[in-house]
Design a protein around this motif. Structure first.
Motif, PDB file in Angstrom:
ATOM      1  N   PRO A 239       0.801  -1.351   0.117  1.00  0.00           N
ATOM      2  CA  PRO A 239      -0.041  -0.016  -0.054  1.00  0.00           C
ATOM      3  C   PRO A 239       0.711   1.270  -0.042  1.00  0.00           C
ATOM      4  CG  PRO A 239      -0.881  -1.752   1.625  1.00  0.00           C
ATOM      5  CD  PRO A 239       0.313  -2.118   1.014  1.00  0.00           C
ATOM      6  N   ASP A 240       2.071   1.182   0.672  1.00  0.00           N
ATOM      7  CA  ASP A 240       2.715   2.316   0.777  1.00  0.00           C
ATOM      8  C   ASP A 240       3.810   2.568  -0.519  1.00  0.00           C
ATOM      9  OD1 ASP A 240       4.577   0.667   1.949  1.00  0.00           O
ATOM     10  OD2 ASP A 240       4.467   1.505   3.753  1.00  0.00           O
ATOM     11  N   ALA A 241       3.677   1.734  -1.579  1.00  0.00           N
ATOM     12  CA  ALA A 241       4.644   1.662  -2.502  1.00  0.00           C
ATOM     13  C   ALA A 241       4.375   2.989  -3.349  1.00  0.00           C
ATOM     14  CB  ALA A 241       4.709   0.588  -3.418  1.00  0.00           C
ATOM     15  N   PRO A 242       5.461   3.656  -3.907  1.00  0.00           N
ATOM     16  CA  PRO A 242       5.457   4.747  -4.795  1.00  0.00           C
ATOM     17  C   PRO A 242       4.363   4.552  -5.750  1.00  0.00           C
ATOM     18  CG  PRO A 242       7.570   4.189  -4.495  1.00  0.00           C
ATOM     19  CD  PRO A 242       7.067   2.704  -4.109  1.00  0.00           C
ATOM     20  N   PRO A 243       3.635   5.637  -6.258  1.00  0.00           N
ATOM     21  CA  PRO A 243       2.732   5.685  -7.311  1.00  0.00           C
ATOM     22  C   PRO A 243       3.041   5.154  -8.652  1.00  0.00           C
ATOM     23  CG  PRO A 243       2.878   7.620  -6.632  1.00  0.00           C
ATOM     24  CD  PRO A 243       3.775   6.807  -5.768  1.00  0.00           C
ATOM     25  N   CYS A 244       2.573   4.632  -9.582  1.00  0.00           N
ATOM     26  CA  CYS A 244       2.972   4.312 -10.638  1.00  0.00           C
ATOM     27  C   CYS A 244       3.559   5.466 -11.544  1.00  0.00           C
ATOM     28  CB  CYS A 244       2.179   3.521 -11.797  1.00  0.00           C
ATOM     29  SG  CYS A 244       0.441   4.209 -11.638  1.00  0.00           S
ATOM     30  N   GLU A 245       3.205   6.808 -11.208  1.00  0.00           N
ATOM     31  CA  GLU A 245       3.510   7.855 -12.054  1.00  0.00           C
ATOM     32  C   GLU A 245       5.059   7.899 -11.918  1.00  0.00           C
ATOM     33  OE1 GLU A 245      -0.221   7.911 -11.305  1.00  0.00           O
ATOM     34  OE2 GLU A 245       0.644   9.075  -9.639  1.00  0.00           O
ATOM     35  N   SER A 246       5.590   7.824 -10.688  1.00  0.00           N
ATOM     36  CA  SER A 246       6.777   8.160 -10.327  1.00  0.00           C
ATOM     37  C   SER A 246       7.872   7.043 -10.866  1.00  0.00           C
ATOM     38  CB  SER A 246       7.125   7.993  -8.529  1.00  0.00           C
ATOM     39  OG  SER A 246       6.757   6.515  -8.397  1.00  0.00           O
ATOM     40  N   TYR A 247       7.418   5.854 -11.286  1.00  0.00           N
ATOM     41  CA  TYR A 247       7.915   4.783 -12.018  1.00  0.00           C
ATOM     42  C   TYR A 247       7.922   5.218 -13.653  1.00  0.00           C
ATOM     43  CZ  TYR A 247       7.944   1.454  -8.329  1.00  0.00           C
ATOM     44  OH  TYR A 247       7.957   1.012  -6.888  1.00  0.00           O
ATOM     45  N   GLU A 248       6.828   5.880 -14.049  1.00  0.00           N
ATOM     46  CA  GLU A 248       6.979   6.215 -15.549  1.00  0.00           C
ATOM     47  C   GLU A 248       7.768   7.413 -15.789  1.00  0.00           C
ATOM     48  OE1 GLU A 248       2.658   7.317 -16.155  1.00  0.00           O
ATOM     49  OE2 GLU A 248       2.201   5.218 -16.123  1.00  0.00           O
ATOM     50  N   LYS A 249       7.871   8.240 -14.573  1.00  0.00           N
ATOM     51  CA  LYS A 249       8.753   9.509 -14.889  1.00  0.00           C
ATOM     52  C   LYS A 249      10.238   9.065 -14.850  1.00  0.00           C
ATOM     53  CE  LYS A 249       9.669  13.543 -12.102  1.00  0.00           C
ATOM     54  NZ  LYS A 249       9.782  14.268 -10.857  1.00  0.00           N
ATOM     55  N   LEU A 250      10.427   8.015 -13.919  1.00  0.00           N
ATOM     56  CA  LEU A 250      11.810   7.282 -13.695  1.00  0.00           C
ATOM     57  C   LEU A 250      12.375   6.863 -15.351  1.00  0.00           C
ATOM     58  CD1 LEU A 250      14.330   6.544 -12.469  1.00  0.00           C
ATOM     59  CD2 LEU A 250      13.288   4.472 -11.450  1.00  0.00           C
ATOM     60  N   ALA A 251      11.254   5.997 -15.834  1.00  0.00           N
ATOM     61  CA  ALA A 251      11.497   5.256 -17.046  1.00  0.00           C
ATOM     62  C   ALA A 251      11.858   6.516 -18.028  1.00  0.00           C
ATOM     63  CB  ALA A 251      10.093   4.614 -17.499  1.00  0.00           C
ATOM     64  N   LYS A 252      11.045   7.555 -18.065  1.00  0.00           N
ATOM     65  CA  LYS A 252      11.233   8.693 -19.158  1.00  0.00           C
ATOM     66  C   LYS A 252      12.687   9.215 -18.774  1.00  0.00           C
ATOM     67  CE  LYS A 252       7.401   9.441 -21.470  1.00  0.00           C
ATOM     68  NZ  LYS A 252       7.125   7.966 -21.514  1.00  0.00           N
ATOM     69  N   VAL A 253      13.144   9.500 -17.922  1.00  0.00           N
ATOM     70  CA  VAL A 253      14.128  10.282 -17.723  1.00  0.00           C
ATOM     71  C   VAL A 253      15.490   9.289 -17.872  1.00  0.00           C
ATOM     72  CG1 VAL A 253      14.548  10.031 -15.020  1.00  0.00           C
ATOM     73  CG2 VAL A 253      15.541  11.898 -16.097  1.00  0.00           C
ATOM     74  N   ALA A 254      15.256   7.855 -17.611  1.00  0.00           N
ATOM     75  CA  ALA A 254      16.271   7.052 -18.126  1.00  0.00           C
ATOM     76  C   ALA A 254      16.510   6.855 -19.509  1.00  0.00           C
ATOM     77  CB  ALA A 254      16.025   5.611 -17.267  1.00  0.00           C
ATOM     78  N   GLU A 255      15.091   6.952 -19.979  1.00  0.00           N
ATOM     79  CA  GLU A 255      15.334   6.805 -21.571  1.00  0.00           C
ATOM     80  C   GLU A 255      16.173   8.283 -22.230  1.00  0.00           C
ATOM     81  OE1 GLU A 255      11.384   7.001 -23.296  1.00  0.00           O
ATOM     82  OE2 GLU A 255      10.857   5.238 -21.943  1.00  0.00           O
ATOM     83  N   GLN A 256      15.840   9.455 -21.577  1.00  0.00           N
ATOM     84  CA  GLN A 256      16.606  10.512 -21.981  1.00  0.00           C
ATOM     85  C   GLN A 256      18.001  10.618 -21.792  1.00  0.00           C
ATOM     86  OE1 GLN A 256      14.748  13.522 -19.866  1.00  0.00           O
ATOM     87  NE2 GLN A 256      13.036  13.708 -21.220  1.00  0.00           N
ATOM     88  N   ALA A 257      18.477   9.882 -20.547  1.00  0.00           N
ATOM     89  CA  ALA A 257      19.811   9.833 -20.447  1.00  0.00           C
ATOM     90  C   ALA A 257      20.475   8.753 -21.311  1.00  0.00           C
ATOM     91  CB  ALA A 257      19.992   9.153 -18.923  1.00  0.00           C
ATOM     92  N   LEU A 258      19.652   7.695 -21.654  1.00  0.00           N
ATOM     93  CA  LEU A 258      20.365   6.767 -22.340  1.00  0.00           C
ATOM     94  C   LEU A 258      20.404   7.237 -24.057  1.00  0.00           C
ATOM     95  CD1 LEU A 258      21.174   3.743 -22.486  1.00  0.00           C
ATOM     96  CD2 LEU A 258      18.975   3.141 -23.031  1.00  0.00           C
ATOM     97  N   LEU A 259      19.568   8.009 -24.302  1.00  0.00           N
ATOM     98  CA  LEU A 259      19.623   8.736 -25.842  1.00  0.00           C
ATOM     99  C   LEU A 259      20.692   9.715 -25.546  1.00  0.00           C
ATOM    100  CD1 LEU A 259      15.919   9.234 -26.648  1.00  0.00           C
ATOM    101  CD2 LEU A 259      17.606   7.776 -27.801  1.00  0.00           C
ATOM    102  N   GLN A 260      20.974  10.228 -24.633  1.00  0.00           N
ATOM    103  CA  GLN A 260      22.079  11.122 -24.472  1.00  0.00           C
ATOM    104  C   GLN A 260      23.431  10.538 -24.531  1.00  0.00           C
ATOM    105  OE1 GLN A 260      23.070  13.009 -20.663  1.00  0.00           O
ATOM    106  NE2 GLN A 260      22.027  14.995 -21.433  1.00  0.00           N
ATOM    107  N   ALA A 261      23.286   9.636 -23.835  1.00  0.00           N
ATOM    108  CA  ALA A 261      24.622   8.483 -24.231  1.00  0.00           C
ATOM    109  C   ALA A 261      24.852   8.269 -25.550  1.00  0.00           C
ATOM    110  CB  ALA A 261      24.589   7.335 -22.940  1.00  0.00           C
ATOM    111  N   TYR A 262      24.039   7.745 -26.329  1.00  0.00           N
ATOM    112  CA  TYR A 262      24.286   7.584 -27.671  1.00  0.00           C
ATOM    113  C   TYR A 262      24.666   8.687 -28.473  1.00  0.00           C
ATOM    114  CZ  TYR A 262      22.687   2.703 -27.209  1.00  0.00           C
ATOM    115  OH  TYR A 262      22.389   1.342 -26.769  1.00  0.00           O
TER     116      TYR A 262
END
Lengths: 289, 298
Positions: A239-262
């Motif tokens: 019940p006290d796990a982070p909401p799914c928006e925070s995971y989506e946010k993490l996924a998005k920013v990680a994508e950006q970081a990866l694209l930046q690396a490429y």
């Protein structure tokens, strides 16, 4: 690979570093050793260590005749030495003559009962013979007495994973993690196993840790993206796990970081993306998997 | 006859001192170091042939594994830590890792049986200490017998007056500059500084290196280095070191280890897994922040 050949002293120093670190690249070793051994006289007594290093790297690459030449030089100098005989046993291994290798290792162990490298080579023979269960048993026995060897734990995890025994493999990686807690590669290996065991929430945390330790770690970033996307879709674990928006946010920013690396790599390499990179970009920016 | 030139006395030493004391002293130190190196090489046995009783190793390693668990608990998920903690507590209580010596259990206070492998290691350690102490003692007595009572050299760096009693041992003159030193002190200073010279001649890791011997001699340095390795954050059980010259009662090492296991079990009990600051706690937010900063920066 360096475009300019390193100087003699740099090569010697790099070979020294490789001897003490676990991380060896046999191609590089052979390249450096060839350079250095041309002027072997300048090395003095270090030349023997370099010859040994070169022989082992050549065996790694399957260049058995050339390795044998180096070993013959060592044999002429140190006739009857256990260390040289170990190299001979490794040649047997490389040629696939496993029984001879095993006999020789057993003989050497009688002379040097405390030599752990000999014990590990025996396990390597078992592994090459595909006697995985025997290798696992032998390695467990070794680790029962000498548990502070992270490399051995990682090898055990690898053996377990190849036998589809994922839980014991995870246990072994945890031991390696306790010994090398700041090593991003070990965290990523742990994450891979956790993911295969279905614990995606824990896998995400482990990938995150790998990225925390080395922010540009591409494998870690891929792991973060994949796990974050999937956890966002699942129902929350507690019940006290982070909401799914925070995971989506993490996924998005990680994508950006990866694209930046490429992007950065493309700038450094100065050429177009390869097909693999283009596919990766498509996966990252395209539909959610 | 004023020898004073401002604040410094002008002293000129007889060149014979340089020829017959300073140069021979340097030569002797160099040669003794070289001899020590080669003698150590000759005395040393090939690696891996030492008789190691793996049961000893297993004991100590099991203890270290538990200590390591407590030290790095925050890097593992709490369930993994809990599982290991209960495993170790059960195993240590059952004496699973102990080298079973029935005699030591039978007579608690009597003389313990001599431990052969331990004896050999102690002899080895003593041999090495001898190799270092004997030449040093010989040279020092030689120096104080033959080369005392005169100045040898002026040190090129300034020193305070406090050093006079230390460095000018045979020469009691209240006005003399502290930079003038006697032969014994020159010996000490050179002894401390010879390592780079040996490094040049004998290569790295030579046996004439006295830094390891100094660490062995100096218990303060040893304990300082032990705590510097990061063991200050968690309590550690007393593990009797092997290789130290302990003579009679070597079997006492076994009893010491039993105590170490008991105290380690207590430390494990004290470890509250819920209180361990797991790195996985809130790591997703940390990484989101880290990556956002990274993406925005470039």
């Amino acid at each position: 690979m360096a475009a300019v050949a390193p100087s003699f002293d740099d090569a010697v120093q790099e070979l020294r570093n490789q001897r003490s670190s676990m991380d060896v690249n046999p191609y590089r070793t052979v390249e450096l050793a060839r350079l250095v051994l041309k002027r072997g006289r300048r090395l003095g007594d270090e030349v023997w260590a370099v010859l040994e290093q070169s022989a082992m790297a050549l065996l790694d690459l399957g260049m058995i005749e050339e390795a044998q030449k180096d070993i013959d030089v060592l044999d002429r100098k140190f006739a009857g030495s256990t260390r040289v005989q170990k190299l001979t046993a490794m040649v047997h291994e490389a040629k696939g003559e496993f029984d001879q290798a095993m006999t020789l290792y057993n003989q050497l162990l009688e002379q040097r009962p405390a030599d752990t490298t000999l014990m590990k080579r025996k396990i390597a023979v078992l592994k090459s013979q595909r006697r995985t269960q025997d290798a696992i048993a032998a390695l467990n026995l070794l680790l029962d007495t000498l548990p502070s060897d992270a490399e051995a734990w990682l090898e055990l995890a690898d053996l377990y994973a190849s036998s589809h025994m994922l839980q014991p493999a995870a246990h072994a990686v945890e031991e390696a993690l306790l010994l090398l807690p700041t090593n991003h590669f070990v965290h990523a290996t742990y994450a891979d196993l956790l993911y295969s065991l279905g614990r995606r929430d824990l896998a995400l945390k482990a990938y995150c840790r790998a990225v925390e330790l080395v922010p540009g770690y591409v494998a870690g970033l891929y792991g973060v993206i994949k796990c974050a996307r999937e956890v966002a879709k699942d129902a929350p674990a507690t019940p006290d796990a982070p909401p799914c928006e925070s995971y989506e946010k993490l996924a998005k920013v990680a994508e950006q970081a990866l694209l930046q690396a490429y992007d950065q790599r493309a700038v450094v390499a100065g050429r177009e993306d390869s097909a693999a990179v283009r596919a990766a970009r498509a996966w990252l920016t395209g539909s959610e998997m | 006859m004023a020898f004073y030139d401002g604040s410094k006395a002008v002293i000129v030493l007889d060149p014979a001192i340089r020829n017959w004391v300073l140069l021979p002293l340097m030569a002797i130190m160099l040669l003794v170091g070289l001899v020590r190196h080669y003698v150590t090489l000759l005395l040393a046995s090939p690696p891996g042939t030492a008789k190691v009783d793996f049961r000893d190793t297993r004991q100590t390693q099991a203890l270290m594994r538990s200590v390591n668990l407590r030290r790095h608990a925050r890097h593992l998920p709490p369930d993994a830590v809990r599982a290991r903690r209960s495993y170790f507590m059960d195993a240590f209580k059952a004496g699973k890792y102990l080298k079973a010596t029935p005699k030591a259990v039978a007579n608690d206070d009597g003389p313990a049986p001599p431990d052969m492998a331990g004896m050999e290691m102690a002899m080895d350690g003593m041999k090495k200490n001898m190799a270092m102490m004997v030449p040093q003692a010989l040279i020092m007595s030689f120096l104080s017998a033959f080369f005392s009572g005169f100045l040898l050299i002026q040190l090129p760096f300034p020193l305070t007056v406090r050093f006079k009693s230390m460095l000018q041992s045979g020469i009691l003159t209240p006005d003399l500059d502290a930079t003038w030193v006697s032969s014994l002190s020159m010996y000490f200073i050179s002894f401390l500084g010879m390592n780079p010279v040996f490094g040049l001649i004998l290569g790295q890791g030579n046996a004439a290196d006295n830094s390891r011997d100094m660490a062995a001699m100096n218990p303060l340095a040893a304990s300082a280095s032990a705590s510097a390795t990061g063991a200050t954050d968690i309590p550690m059980p007393e593990i009797p070191q092997q290789g130290m010259p302990m003579l009679p009662g070597m079997g006492g090492a076994d009893k010491g280890l039993e105590k170490a296991f008991t105290s380690e079990t207590e430390y494990l009990q004290l470890l509250d897994v819920d209180q361990v600051p797991w790195i996985g706690e809130g790591i997703e937010d940390r990484i989101t922040a880290l990556l956002t900063a990274r993406v925005q920066r470039r």
